[in-house]
Design a protein around this motif. Structure first.
Motif, mmCIF file in Angstrom:
data_model
loop_
_atom_site.group_PDB
_atom_site.id
_atom_site.type_symbol
_atom_site.label_atom_id
_atom_site.label_comp_id
_atom_site.label_asym_id
_atom_site.label_seq_id
_atom_site.Cartn_x
_atom_site.Cartn_y
_atom_site.Cartn_z
ATOM 1 N N SER A 115 -39.137 -39.871 -39.413
ATOM 2 C CA SER A 115 -40.173 -40.758 -38.885
ATOM 3 C C SER A 115 -40.003 -40.887 -37.386
ATOM 4 C CB SER A 115 -40.101 -42.129 -39.559
ATOM 5 O OG SER A 115 -38.867 -42.757 -39.274
ATOM 6 N N GLY A 116 -41.052 -41.378 -36.719
ATOM 7 C CA GLY A 116 -40.992 -41.572 -35.280
ATOM 8 C C GLY A 116 -42.108 -40.836 -34.573
ATOM 9 N N SER A 117 -41.920 -40.630 -33.295
ATOM 10 C CA SER A 117 -42.949 -40.002 -32.463
ATOM 11 C C SER A 117 -42.563 -38.561 -32.155
ATOM 12 C CB SER A 117 -43.117 -40.787 -31.158
ATOM 13 O OG SER A 117 -43.522 -42.103 -31.428
ATOM 14 N N TYR A 118 -43.341 -37.628 -32.648
ATOM 15 C CA TYR A 118 -43.094 -36.220 -32.390
ATOM 16 C C TYR A 118 -44.359 -35.417 -32.674
ATOM 17 C CZ TYR A 118 -42.345 -36.333 -37.452
ATOM 18 O OH TYR A 118 -42.484 -36.546 -38.798
ATOM 19 N N SER B 90 -46.186 -32.891 -45.890
ATOM 20 C CA SER B 90 -47.101 -34.033 -45.864
ATOM 21 C C SER B 90 -46.356 -35.361 -45.860
ATOM 22 C CB SER B 90 -48.046 -33.982 -47.064
ATOM 23 O OG SER B 90 -47.337 -34.191 -48.269
ATOM 24 N N LYS B 91 -45.104 -35.332 -46.337
ATOM 25 C CA LYS B 91 -44.282 -36.543 -46.378
ATOM 26 C C LYS B 91 -43.146 -36.505 -45.365
ATOM 27 C CE LYS B 91 -45.137 -37.398 -51.299
ATOM 28 N NZ LYS B 91 -44.509 -37.573 -52.643
ATOM 29 N N ASN B 92 -43.103 -35.439 -44.555
ATOM 30 C CA ASN B 92 -42.022 -35.287 -43.567
ATOM 31 C C ASN B 92 -40.659 -35.441 -44.225
ATOM 32 O OD1 ASN B 92 -43.943 -35.018 -41.468
ATOM 33 N ND2 ASN B 92 -44.143 -37.237 -41.368
ATOM 34 N N THR B 93 -40.503 -34.845 -45.379
ATOM 35 C CA THR B 93 -39.301 -35.025 -46.190
ATOM 36 C C THR B 93 -38.696 -33.673 -46.557
ATOM 37 O OG1 THR B 93 -40.168 -37.090 -47.108
ATOM 38 C CG2 THR B 93 -38.395 -36.018 -48.318
ATOM 39 N N TYR C 255 -30.533 -32.801 -40.846
ATOM 40 C CA TYR C 255 -30.742 -32.344 -39.473
ATOM 41 C C TYR C 255 -32.203 -31.919 -39.315
ATOM 42 C CZ TYR C 255 -31.095 -28.750 -35.861
ATOM 43 O OH TYR C 255 -31.511 -27.989 -34.805
ATOM 44 N N ALA C 256 -32.757 -32.189 -38.142
ATOM 45 C CA ALA C 256 -34.107 -31.717 -37.851
ATOM 46 C C ALA C 256 -34.208 -31.269 -36.396
ATOM 47 C CB ALA C 256 -35.134 -32.807 -38.115
ATOM 48 N N ARG C 257 -34.852 -30.154 -36.191
ATOM 49 C CA ARG C 257 -35.214 -29.726 -34.834
ATOM 50 C C ARG C 257 -36.684 -30.088 -34.660
ATOM 51 N NH1 ARG C 257 -32.968 -24.527 -32.096
ATOM 52 N NH2 ARG C 257 -31.336 -26.105 -31.824
ATOM 53 N N VAL C 258 -36.945 -30.901 -33.663
ATOM 54 C CA VAL C 258 -38.251 -31.530 -33.521
ATOM 55 C C VAL C 258 -38.854 -31.189 -32.169
ATOM 56 C CG1 VAL C 258 -39.463 -33.733 -33.472
ATOM 57 C CG2 VAL C 258 -37.563 -33.408 -35.051
ATOM 58 N N TRP C 259 -40.158 -30.948 -32.195
ATOM 59 C CA TRP C 259 -40.873 -30.683 -30.946
ATOM 60 C C TRP C 259 -41.584 -31.958 -30.524
ATOM 61 C CZ3 TRP C 259 -41.016 -27.418 -27.069
ATOM 62 C CH2 TRP C 259 -42.108 -27.441 -26.190
ATOM 63 N N THR C 260 -41.194 -32.471 -29.365
ATOM 64 C CA THR C 260 -41.945 -33.556 -28.738
ATOM 65 C C THR C 260 -42.587 -32.940 -27.502
ATOM 66 O OG1 THR C 260 -39.917 -34.255 -27.611
ATOM 67 C CG2 THR C 260 -40.481 -35.375 -29.663
ATOM 68 N N SER C 261 -42.023 -33.137 -26.350
ATOM 69 C CA SER C 261 -42.429 -32.368 -25.178
ATOM 70 C C SER C 261 -41.436 -31.240 -24.952
ATOM 71 C CB SER C 261 -42.505 -33.267 -23.940
ATOM 72 O OG SER C 261 -41.277 -33.926 -23.747
ATOM 73 N N GLU D 168 -37.964 -29.228 -27.365
ATOM 74 C CA GLU D 168 -37.300 -29.189 -28.669
ATOM 75 C C GLU D 168 -36.004 -29.984 -28.597
ATOM 76 O OE1 GLU D 168 -38.675 -25.099 -30.977
ATOM 77 O OE2 GLU D 168 -36.607 -25.357 -30.308
ATOM 78 N N SER D 169 -35.794 -30.842 -29.574
ATOM 79 C CA SER D 169 -34.593 -31.665 -29.609
ATOM 80 C C SER D 169 -34.036 -31.681 -31.023
ATOM 81 C CB SER D 169 -34.911 -33.094 -29.166
ATOM 82 O OG SER D 169 -35.438 -33.116 -27.856
ATOM 83 N N ASP D 170 -32.727 -31.932 -31.115
ATOM 84 C CA ASP D 170 -32.042 -31.967 -32.401
ATOM 85 C C ASP D 170 -31.733 -33.410 -32.770
ATOM 86 O OD1 ASP D 170 -30.092 -29.061 -31.461
ATOM 87 O OD2 ASP D 170 -32.057 -29.195 -32.409
ATOM 88 N N TYR D 171 -31.958 -33.724 -34.049
ATOM 89 C CA TYR D 171 -31.681 -35.066 -34.548
ATOM 90 C C TYR D 171 -30.865 -34.990 -35.833
ATOM 91 C CZ TYR D 171 -35.169 -36.690 -31.224
ATOM 92 O OH TYR D 171 -35.847 -36.973 -30.066
ATOM 93 N N TRP D 172 -30.066 -36.029 -36.048
ATOM 94 C CA TRP D 172 -29.212 -36.116 -37.227
ATOM 95 C C TRP D 172 -29.430 -37.444 -37.937
ATOM 96 C CZ3 TRP D 172 -26.115 -32.079 -38.734
ATOM 97 C CH2 TRP D 172 -25.898 -31.068 -37.793
ATOM 98 N N GLY D 173 -29.285 -37.414 -39.259
ATOM 99 C CA GLY D 173 -29.261 -38.650 -40.019
ATOM 100 C C GLY D 173 -27.871 -39.249 -39.997
ATOM 101 N N GLN D 174 -27.741 -40.399 -40.645
ATOM 102 C CA GLN D 174 -26.470 -41.122 -40.632
ATOM 103 C C GLN D 174 -25.486 -40.590 -41.671
ATOM 104 O OE1 GLN D 174 -29.139 -42.121 -42.195
ATOM 105 N NE2 GLN D 174 -28.429 -42.837 -44.200
ATOM 106 N N GLY D 175 -25.966 -39.783 -42.595
ATOM 107 C CA GLY D 175 -25.096 -39.190 -43.601
ATOM 108 C C GLY D 175 -25.116 -39.951 -44.912
ATOM 109 N N THR D 176 -24.922 -39.219 -46.003
ATOM 110 C CA THR D 176 -24.816 -39.837 -47.326
ATOM 111 C C THR D 176 -23.646 -39.175 -48.067
ATOM 112 O OG1 THR D 176 -26.029 -40.393 -49.364
ATOM 113 C CG2 THR D 176 -26.505 -38.245 -48.394
#
Length: 118
Positions: free
Chosen positions: A25-28, A74-77, A96-102, A104-112
């Motif tokens: 979720s978020g802006s991308y 469709s669910k970004n999942t 992990y997700a590589r996301v295009w905003t302006s 490309e950036s890498d993001y991580w979840g908190q882990g499970t």
């Protein structure tokens, strides 16, 4: 900013199954690729499985034929279906997700945590 939230971890007996989920979720503009990594105690983080927007998946040799990665754009999942779990699969699993905003950036979840034990 992008947030990744994982769910589905837990304790399972050897031979059992679990399904992990990760919602972005978020802006991308778009999500280029998503993946699952894991880190066991005392070991380096390793790639478990990755998947592109078109659904093409790749797997670590240690989980081939046991794990399956999929995504619902469709669910970004992204999901990780884990079967025939072994004690050596015990680890914290990170989305992990590589996301295009302006850019490309890498993001991580908190882990499970996934624990495979009898």
């Amino acid at each position: 900013q992008v947030q990744l939230v994982e769910s589905g971890g837990g304790v399972v007996q050897p031979g059992g199954s679990l399904r992990l989920s990760c919602v972005a979720s978020g802006s991308y503009v778009s999500i280029v690729a998503m993946a699952w990594h894991r880190q066991a105690p005392g070991k380096q983080r390793e790639l478990v499985a990755s998947i592109t927007t078109r659904g093409s998946g790749e797997y670590a040799e240690s989980v081939k034929d046991r794990f399956a990665i999929s995504r619902d754009n469709s669910k970004n999942t992204v999901y990780l279906q884990m079967s025939s779990l072994r004690p050596e699969d015990t680890a914290v699993y990170y989305c992990y997700a590589r996301v295009w905003t302006s850019v490309e950036s890498d993001y991580w979840g908190q882990g499970t945590q996934v624990t495979v034990s009898s």
